[in-house]
Design an enzyme around this catalytic site. Structure first.
Site, PDB file in Angstrom:
ATOM      1  N   LYS A   1      69.353 -44.615   4.262  1.00  0.00           N
ATOM      2  CA  LYS A   1      69.650 -43.948   5.744  1.00  0.00           C
ATOM      3  C   LYS A   1      71.132 -44.116   5.724  1.00  0.00           C
ATOM      4  O   LYS A   1      71.486 -45.113   6.021  1.00  0.00           O
ATOM      5  CB  LYS A   1      68.946 -44.542   6.741  1.00  0.00           C
TER       6      LYS A   1
ATOM      7  N   GLU B   1      74.817 -57.617   5.028  1.00  0.00           N
ATOM      8  CA  GLU B   1      76.207 -57.822   4.878  1.00  0.00           C
ATOM      9  C   GLU B   1      76.685 -57.350   6.307  1.00  0.00           C
ATOM     10  O   GLU B   1      76.443 -56.099   6.552  1.00  0.00           O
ATOM     11  CB  GLU B   1      76.766 -56.836   3.985  1.00  0.00           C
TER      12      GLU B   1
ATOM     13  N   CYS C   1      85.199 -54.156   6.718  1.00  0.00           N
ATOM     14  CA  CYS C   1      84.476 -55.796   6.997  1.00  0.00           C
ATOM     15  C   CYS C   1      85.604 -56.848   6.690  1.00  0.00           C
ATOM     16  O   CYS C   1      85.491 -57.838   7.117  1.00  0.00           O
ATOM     17  CB  CYS C   1      83.439 -55.865   6.504  1.00  0.00           C
TER      18      CYS C   1
ATOM     19  N   GLU D   1      85.196 -59.020  16.387  1.00  0.00           N
ATOM     20  CA  GLU D   1      85.633 -58.063  15.394  1.00  0.00           C
ATOM     21  C   GLU D   1      85.872 -56.929  16.346  1.00  0.00           C
ATOM     22  O   GLU D   1      85.198 -56.254  16.854  1.00  0.00           O
ATOM     23  CB  GLU D   1      84.525 -57.853  14.353  1.00  0.00           C
TER      24      GLU D   1
HETATM   25  P1  NAP Z   1      76.212 -50.330  12.790  1.00  0.00           P
HETATM   26  O1  NAP Z   1      76.446 -49.553  13.885  1.00  0.00           O
HETATM   27  O2  NAP Z   1      75.449 -51.500  12.508  1.00  0.00           O
HETATM   28  O3  NAP Z   1      75.428 -49.630  11.862  1.00  0.00           O
HETATM   29  C1  NAP Z   1      75.105 -49.548  10.430  1.00  0.00           C
HETATM   30  C2  NAP Z   1      73.940 -48.872   9.940  1.00  0.00           C
HETATM   31  O4  NAP Z   1      72.891 -49.222  10.762  1.00  0.00           O
HETATM   32  C3  NAP Z   1      73.917 -47.281  10.468  1.00  0.00           C
HETATM   33  O5  NAP Z   1      73.439 -46.613   9.328  1.00  0.00           O
HETATM   34  C4  NAP Z   1      73.240 -47.434  11.828  1.00  0.00           C
HETATM   35  O6  NAP Z   1      72.640 -46.074  12.147  1.00  0.00           O
HETATM   36  C5  NAP Z   1      72.128 -48.143  11.446  1.00  0.00           C
HETATM   37  N1  NAP Z   1      71.399 -48.691  12.561  1.00  0.00           N
HETATM   38  C6  NAP Z   1      71.849 -48.787  13.705  1.00  0.00           C
HETATM   39  N2  NAP Z   1      70.755 -49.385  14.516  1.00  0.00           N
HETATM   40  C7  NAP Z   1      69.732 -49.402  13.771  1.00  0.00           C
HETATM   41  C8  NAP Z   1      68.650 -49.984  14.200  1.00  0.00           C
HETATM   42  N3  NAP Z   1      68.051 -50.171  15.180  1.00  0.00           N
HETATM   43  N4  NAP Z   1      67.865 -50.145  13.048  1.00  0.00           N
HETATM   44  C9  NAP Z   1      68.037 -49.618  11.545  1.00  0.00           C
HETATM   45  N5  NAP Z   1      69.188 -49.282  11.514  1.00  0.00           N
HETATM   46  C10 NAP Z   1      70.272 -49.119  12.574  1.00  0.00           C
HETATM   47  O7  NAP Z   1      77.529 -50.623  11.913  1.00  0.00           O
HETATM   48  P2  NAP Z   1      78.796 -49.432  11.413  1.00  0.00           P
HETATM   49  O8  NAP Z   1      79.382 -49.288  13.041  1.00  0.00           O
HETATM   50  O9  NAP Z   1      78.223 -48.311  10.927  1.00  0.00           O
HETATM   51  O10 NAP Z   1      79.581 -50.222  10.723  1.00  0.00           O
HETATM   52  C11 NAP Z   1      80.561 -51.143  11.108  1.00  0.00           C
HETATM   53  C12 NAP Z   1      80.030 -52.649  10.645  1.00  0.00           C
HETATM   54  O11 NAP Z   1      79.766 -52.863   9.561  1.00  0.00           O
HETATM   55  C13 NAP Z   1      81.174 -53.493  11.017  1.00  0.00           C
HETATM   56  O12 NAP Z   1      80.642 -54.706  11.846  1.00  0.00           O
HETATM   57  C14 NAP Z   1      81.576 -53.988   9.584  1.00  0.00           C
HETATM   58  O13 NAP Z   1      82.083 -55.345   9.781  1.00  0.00           O
HETATM   59  C15 NAP Z   1      80.233 -53.842   9.159  1.00  0.00           C
HETATM   60  N6  NAP Z   1      80.495 -54.172   7.574  1.00  0.00           N
HETATM   61  C16 NAP Z   1      80.180 -55.088   6.700  1.00  0.00           C
HETATM   62  C17 NAP Z   1      80.339 -54.996   5.457  1.00  0.00           C
HETATM   63  C18 NAP Z   1      80.372 -56.238   4.721  1.00  0.00           C
HETATM   64  O14 NAP Z   1      80.034 -56.020   3.478  1.00  0.00           O
HETATM   65  N7  NAP Z   1      80.072 -57.590   5.246  1.00  0.00           N
HETATM   66  C19 NAP Z   1      80.719 -53.963   4.716  1.00  0.00           C
HETATM   67  C20 NAP Z   1      81.106 -52.749   5.604  1.00  0.00           C
HETATM   68  C21 NAP Z   1      80.943 -52.701   6.936  1.00  0.00           C
HETATM   69  P3  NAP Z   1      73.640 -45.053  12.873  1.00  0.00           P
HETATM   70  O15 NAP Z   1      75.042 -44.689  11.947  1.00  0.00           O
HETATM   71  O16 NAP Z   1      72.846 -43.794  12.987  1.00  0.00           O
HETATM   72  O17 NAP Z   1      74.031 -45.726  14.068  1.00  0.00           O
END
Ligand code: NAP
Ligand code: MG
Length: 504
Positions: free
Chosen positions: A180, A255, A289, A390
């Site tokens: 997804k 992650e 990140c 963050e």
């Molecule tokens: P996010 O809002 O947590 O979303 C990540 C993914 O999870 C998206 O595909 C999202 O879908 C999905 N999701 C949201 N709610 C969910 C639920 N209740 N159940 C299952 N899946 C769900 O994060 P983002 O805004 O896309 O990305 C930014 C974040 O990612 C930052 O905090 C960043 O630090 C972190 N990040 C971490 C790494 C690492 O390797 N540590 C690498 C890259 C990014 P939708 O898009 O449809 O909402």
């Protein structure tokens, strides 16, 4: 900037077929640098689509598992070659859907290529080990085995690299996948699916279901036939997923967020440190990140550092990432830009010094997208929210430190532990920093970003849950160890007992 033609309706990829969502509902994906540029129309899927995709992945699993790993590797190698051939086109698509500049989206596709070739090489390794048995005429070994259907939930900031890290490792090990993608960046995952399709991956081995976290993500990660969940995203969503997966003891790889620090000591090459800070803080518009969102600078050099940093940041050319002159693109969405603007207000209220930026950019062409000026706060303290939370945008915070020890303590004072870096010419303090930073990744005389695919990637504390992505370590997420004993003595031998039989 010209508006490119919409690529039209895209589908889910289930069981080797491109299909609409069962509800028939769709949503638009638009270029964050230019709202008039429609990247595509994507299915708004739900539980029924998840059911179909998991069923397809489950059906494909026995065949893929039984396919010899070197044969699986040939398909991944072919995928790597297709990614290489189409790199430019894929990078342009990614810039249009996510906003980062072309140089960076080329890097994102390159990471997928690197990962394809790394995984393909693993097809002729996937090493386990043999070890002596404590009993005579007995053979002992350990092998890696796949688990089954893996659910991959991915973020928007690395639209192809992160899906590739996860999927290549899962596939080479013999698992099947339902992914997804983030709702902001489905096109890059659709493109990856087309690459696998052309490479000859059998139907049902790689499935894509597009839709929201609640409607698709949740039913997917909680599905009883899913054995592994690999998630990259925010700590908030990761925590929710952790709770949702706990009752069924799924293998869960998380992650999550970061608040990464560069420590600049008084003996550092300040110019080099400034270059690293600019790249680390404003690359990908700060939406990494591993972004360098805290700059901990020794008070002896902090004045010089801030002056040089400000001059460099003022010269950053912000614009549409397809424009070769642009050095920094927009925020990924209006919502993300609002979050950034909110944090700038918080920083001001907390009493940090706003040195440059701090506002939305809305002049001329920039009014078409979600642009925000590269922003520096100085004279911040470690307790401020802008120093701990963050932000995920083009904002970095300079915190003066009194000493090496003070710097390490402040670096470690946040809830996250992804990446860190030190700039110094003193080898003793460099080694102490390598040892004492509470992070999963660390750099010396380099920025907090720059990971390579053959090393483990991930973080400690609230950034991760102990697993690592990429490298050989990434295989641990997608394989289960099986210990095998072969007794060829022709009699019953008892471990621990026969070995220490008493003489009476
Ligand atoms: P996010 O809002 O947590 O979303 C990540 C993914 O999870 C998206 O595909 C999202 O879908 C999905 N999701 C949201 N709610 C969910 C639920 N209740 N159940 C299952 N899946 C769900 O994060 P983002 O805004 O896309 O990305 C930014 C974040 O990612 C930052 O905090 C960043 O630090 C972190 N990040 C971490 C790494 C690492 O390797 N540590 C690498 C890259 C990014 P939708 O898009 O449809 O909402
Ligand atoms: Mg978009």
């Amino acid at each position: 900037m010209t508006t490119e033609v919409a690529v039209g309706l895209q589908g889910n990829f289930i069981g080797g077929e491109w299909v609409t969502s069962s509800s028939g509902k769709t949503f638009e994906n638009r270029n964050p640098a230019d709202r008039d540029d429609l990247v595509g129309i994507f299915p708004e899927s739900g539980r029924d689509d998840v059911e179909a995709a998991v069923a397809a992945a489950r059906k494909a699993y026995p065949g893929w598992r039984a396919t010899p790993a070197p044969r699986r590797a040939e398909i991944l190698y072919a995928a790597g070659e297709i990614l290489k051939r189409d790199k430019e086109e894929l990078a342009r698509l990614m810039t249009r859907e996510m906003g980062k500049v072309l140089a960076e989206t080329r890097g994102d596709v390159q990471e997928a290529i690197d990962m394809a070739f790394l995984a393909a090489g693993e097809g002729r390794r996937l090493f386990g080990f043999t070890t002596p048995s404590e009993l005579p005429n007995k053979f002992a070994m350990c092998i890696r085995q796949p688990l089954g259907v893996c659910a991959l939930v991915t973020p928007w900031n690395f639209p192809m690299a992160i899906p590739a890290w996860k999927s290549m490792a899962a596939l080479i090990a013999g698992n099947t996948i339902v992914i997804k993608p983030a709702s902001d960046t489905p096109a890059s995952v659709v493109a990856l699916a087309r690459v696998f399709e052309e490479a000859g991956l059998p139907a049902g081995v790689f499935n894509v279901v597009i839709g929201s976290g609640g409607e698709v993500g949740d039913p997917l990660i909680t599905h009883p036939d899913v054995r592994v969940v690999s998630f990259t995203g925010s700590t908030e969503v990761g925590r929710r997923i952790s709770v949702a997966c706990a009752p069924t003891f799924k293998r869960l790889h998380l992650e999550m967020g970061g608040k990464n620090a560069i420590l600049v000591l008084e003996d550092a090459d300040v110019d080099l440190a400034v270059e690293g800070a600019v790249w680390g803080a404003f690359g990908t518009t700060g939406q990494r990140c591993t972004a360098s969102s805290r700059l901990l600078v020794h008070e002896e050099v902090v004045g010089e550092f801030v002056d040089k940093l400000t001059a460099r940041v003022r010269s950053i050319r912000v614009g549409n990432g397809l424009d070769h002159a642009a050095q920094m693109g927009p925020c990924v969405s209006e919502r993300q830009r609002e979050t950034v603007a909110r944090y700038v207000e918080i920083g001001k209220q907390e009493g940090a010094q706003l040195v440059c930026g701090g506002e939305k950019l809305t002049d001329g062409e920039l009014s078409r997208g979600w642009f925000f000026a590269p922003t520096i706060f100085s004279e911040a303290t470690p307790e401020m929210r802008i120093s701990r939370e963050e932000i995920f945008g083009p904002v970095t915070t300079v915190i003066p430190v009194e000493s090496f020890e003070d710097g390490v303590r402040i670096a470690n004072s946040v809830e996250y532990g992804l990446s860190g870096s030190v700039y110094t010419r003193d080898v003793e303090r460099a080694f102490r920093a390598m040892r004492d930073f509470e992070t999963g990744i660390f750099y010396v005389n380099s920025s907090t970003i720059g990971a390579e695919v053959h090393l483990p990637f991930g973080g400690v504390k609230n950034t991760g849950n102990g697993h690592r992505e990429a490298g050989i370590a990434g295989l641990d997420v997608f394989t289960e160890w099986k210990s095998i004993y072969v007794d060829f003595s022709g009699r019953l031998q008892k471990a621990q007992i026969d070995t220490h039989e008493s003489a009476d």
